[in-house]
Design a protein around this motif. Structure first.
Motif, short mmCIF file in Angstrom:
data_model
loop_
_atom_site.label_atom_id
_atom_site.label_comp_id
_atom_site.label_asym_id
_atom_site.label_seq_id
_atom_site.Cartn_x
_atom_site.Cartn_y
_atom_site.Cartn_z
N ALA A 164 0.85 -1.18 0.00
CA ALA A 164 0.00 0.00 0.00
C ALA A 164 0.89 1.24 0.00
CB ALA A 164 -0.91 0.00 1.22
N VAL A 165 0.59 2.20 -0.87
CA VAL A 165 1.41 3.42 -0.96
C VAL A 165 0.55 4.63 -1.27
CG1 VAL A 165 3.52 2.26 -1.75
CG2 VAL A 165 1.89 3.12 -3.43
N GLY A 166 1.05 5.78 -0.85
CA GLY A 166 0.57 7.05 -1.36
C GLY A 166 1.68 7.57 -2.26
N ILE A 167 1.32 8.26 -3.31
CA ILE A 167 2.34 8.75 -4.24
C ILE A 167 1.89 10.09 -4.82
CG2 ILE A 167 1.36 7.48 -6.21
CD1 ILE A 167 4.31 6.96 -7.08
N SER A 168 2.83 11.00 -4.95
CA SER A 168 2.51 12.33 -5.48
C SER A 168 2.38 12.27 -7.00
CB SER A 168 3.62 13.32 -5.10
OG SER A 168 4.83 12.98 -5.76
N PRO A 169 1.75 13.28 -7.60
CA PRO A 169 1.74 13.34 -9.08
C PRO A 169 3.18 13.36 -9.60
CG PRO A 169 0.19 14.92 -8.16
CD PRO A 169 0.99 14.39 -7.00
N ALA A 170 3.44 12.56 -10.61
CA ALA A 170 4.82 12.44 -11.13
C ALA A 170 5.18 13.64 -11.98
CB ALA A 170 4.97 11.17 -11.94
N PRO A 171 6.24 14.36 -11.62
CA PRO A 171 6.69 15.46 -12.49
C PRO A 171 7.26 14.93 -13.79
CG PRO A 171 8.23 15.11 -10.67
CD PRO A 171 7.07 14.21 -10.42
N ALA A 172 7.34 15.78 -14.79
CA ALA A 172 7.83 15.36 -16.10
C ALA A 172 9.28 14.88 -16.03
CB ALA A 172 7.71 16.52 -17.09
N LYS A 173 10.06 15.53 -15.17
CA LYS A 173 11.46 15.14 -15.00
C LYS A 173 11.72 14.90 -13.52
CE LYS A 173 16.17 16.54 -16.26
NZ LYS A 173 17.01 17.59 -16.88
N ILE A 174 11.94 13.65 -13.15
CA ILE A 174 12.14 13.30 -11.74
C ILE A 174 13.64 13.27 -11.44
CG2 ILE A 174 11.79 11.53 -9.97
CD1 ILE A 174 9.35 10.59 -11.57
N GLU A 175 14.10 14.24 -10.66
CA GLU A 175 15.51 14.30 -10.30
C GLU A 175 15.75 13.83 -8.87
OE1 GLU A 175 16.93 18.22 -11.13
OE2 GLU A 175 16.75 17.97 -13.31
N ARG A 176 14.71 13.84 -8.05
CA ARG A 176 14.85 13.39 -6.67
C ARG A 176 13.61 12.58 -6.31
NH1 ARG A 176 15.35 17.80 -4.73
NH2 ARG A 176 17.53 17.94 -4.06
N VAL A 177 13.81 11.49 -5.57
CA VAL A 177 12.69 10.73 -5.03
C VAL A 177 12.79 10.80 -3.51
CG1 VAL A 177 11.52 8.50 -4.87
CG2 VAL A 177 12.63 9.19 -7.02
N LEU A 178 11.71 11.25 -2.89
CA LEU A 178 11.62 11.33 -1.44
C LEU A 178 10.70 10.22 -0.95
CD1 LEU A 178 11.86 12.55 1.39
CD2 LEU A 178 10.21 14.31 0.70
N ILE A 179 11.25 9.29 -0.20
CA ILE A 179 10.47 8.21 0.40
C ILE A 179 10.21 8.60 1.84
CG2 ILE A 179 10.40 5.75 0.98
CD1 ILE A 179 12.39 5.29 -1.32
N ILE A 180 8.97 8.86 2.17
CA ILE A 180 8.62 9.32 3.52
C ILE A 180 7.95 8.18 4.29
CG2 ILE A 180 6.43 10.33 2.69
CD1 ILE A 180 8.66 11.89 5.41
N ILE A 181 8.45 7.92 5.48
CA ILE A 181 7.99 6.79 6.28
C ILE A 181 7.11 7.29 7.43
CG2 ILE A 181 8.66 4.73 7.57
CD1 ILE A 181 9.61 4.71 4.69
#
Length: 319
Positions: free
Chosen positions: A38-55
């Motif tokens: 199960a996950v929540g996920i933000s709208p994907a930007p056109a260019k993903i340079e950073r991924v923040l995994i929040i716990i």
């Protein structure tokens, strides 16, 4: 990248829970090798340079932390290049209340916090689930522009991040691509120590489990098999870690503070425990510790306040 996001299946059930169990079910499902997360996920930007995994913490309120992380990215001017992923470690109480498919991973109680194995549909360590999520991000065909991965948590989530930073397996694809991983540990109740030294005197007779996992390295979970204490310490001290401590998180009677003897041996409240642990690490690294401790003025035990503060923004999105 689009192919990977298609694996996140949006479901309509986002019901509010009853008395027990999680209040809000995350709407996404991320397909892992064994079961769905199960996950929540933000709208994907056109260019993903950073991924923040929040716990999330003990409340398993992943959507709350997703929103805080998204706000922090917006305030820092990084929302156009940051994808936020908020895994939700559901437990048996949650799936008893909510309509959740049998394929969705769930744990017993708070076992997930210490890297315990899921109860269904397969036996998978919570840390292995994080490994799989992070490994996906190392696929340069799907994520060609990713320059950094940040794993962050507050309170109970910070406990998870600290222990995962200690036991987490190597990610060869990320290392080969030169993608660094940062860990942001905000206001945890306790830390895992590498030996039996503690900053506060206590009775070994009345606190015999002070060095058992998750407070020490005795009786490590199966996930840690094959790693020696010396290896764990060496790897941990090399990690890019920011300890983010609220200056007002100083209540020794806070209702969510771990008041066990194992935790009390680390200090009277979270701010003190964080400073004590950082001082301990500096003694373990006499040549110099590259990790950071940052205090957040005017903030106590408040996840949103910590993450969206200027200090929190810098920890999450800074160099």
């Amino acid at each position: 990248m689009k192919k990977w996001l298609l694996a996140v299946l949006i479901v309509s059930a986002s019901a509010q829970a009853a008395e027990h169990g999680v209040k809000e079910l995350s709407p996404g499902r991320l397909l892992l090798k064994e079961g769905e997360m199960a996950v929540g996920i933000s709208p994907a930007p056109a260019k993903i340079e950073r991924v923040l995994i929040i716990i999330h913490g003990r409340l398993r309120n992943a959507q709350t932390y997703l929103r805080s992380a998204e706000q922090a990215a917006e305030l820092a001017g990084q929302s156009q290049t940051t994808l936020v992923i908020a895994p939700q470690f559901l437990n048996e109480d949650d799936v008893a209340i909510h309509p959740v498919a049998d394929t969705v991973l769930r744990w017993q109680g708070n076992d997930w916090m210490a890297g315990g194995e899921s109860t269904a549909p397969f036996h998978l360590s919570a840390y292995q689930a994080l490994d799989e999520i992070i490994a996906r991000l190392g696929d340069r065909q799907q994520f060609p522009d990713v320059k950094q991965i940040v794993i962050a948590g507050h309170s109970g989530g910070a406990q998870v991040v600290q222990r995962y930073a200690m036991l987490g397996h190597d990610q060869p694809a990320l290392q080969a691509a030169g993608v660094p991983v940062r860990y942001v540990i905000a206001n945890p109740s306790s830390y895992a120590y590498f030996d039996e030294r503690r900053p506060v005197a206590f009775s070994h007779a009345t606190c015999p489990n002070f060095n058992r996992w998750k407070y020490g390295l005795t009786d490590l979970p199966a996930y840690a098999e094959g790693q020696t204490p010396a290896q764990l310490q060496e790897n941990y001290l090399k990690r890019d870690i920011v300890y983010l401590l609220g200056q007002q998180d100083i209540d020794p009677n806070h209702p969510a503070l771990d008041k066990s003897c194992e935790a009390e041996a680390q200090g009277p409240y979270r701010l003190a425990r964080g400073h004590n642990y950082f001082d301990y690490l500096k003694r373990l690294a006499p040549a110099g510790l590259s990790q950071q401790l940052v205090e957040v003025p005017g903030v106590g035990h408040n996840g949103d306040g910590m993450l969206t503060s200027p200090e929190g923004q810098k920890a999450l999105f800074g160099p």
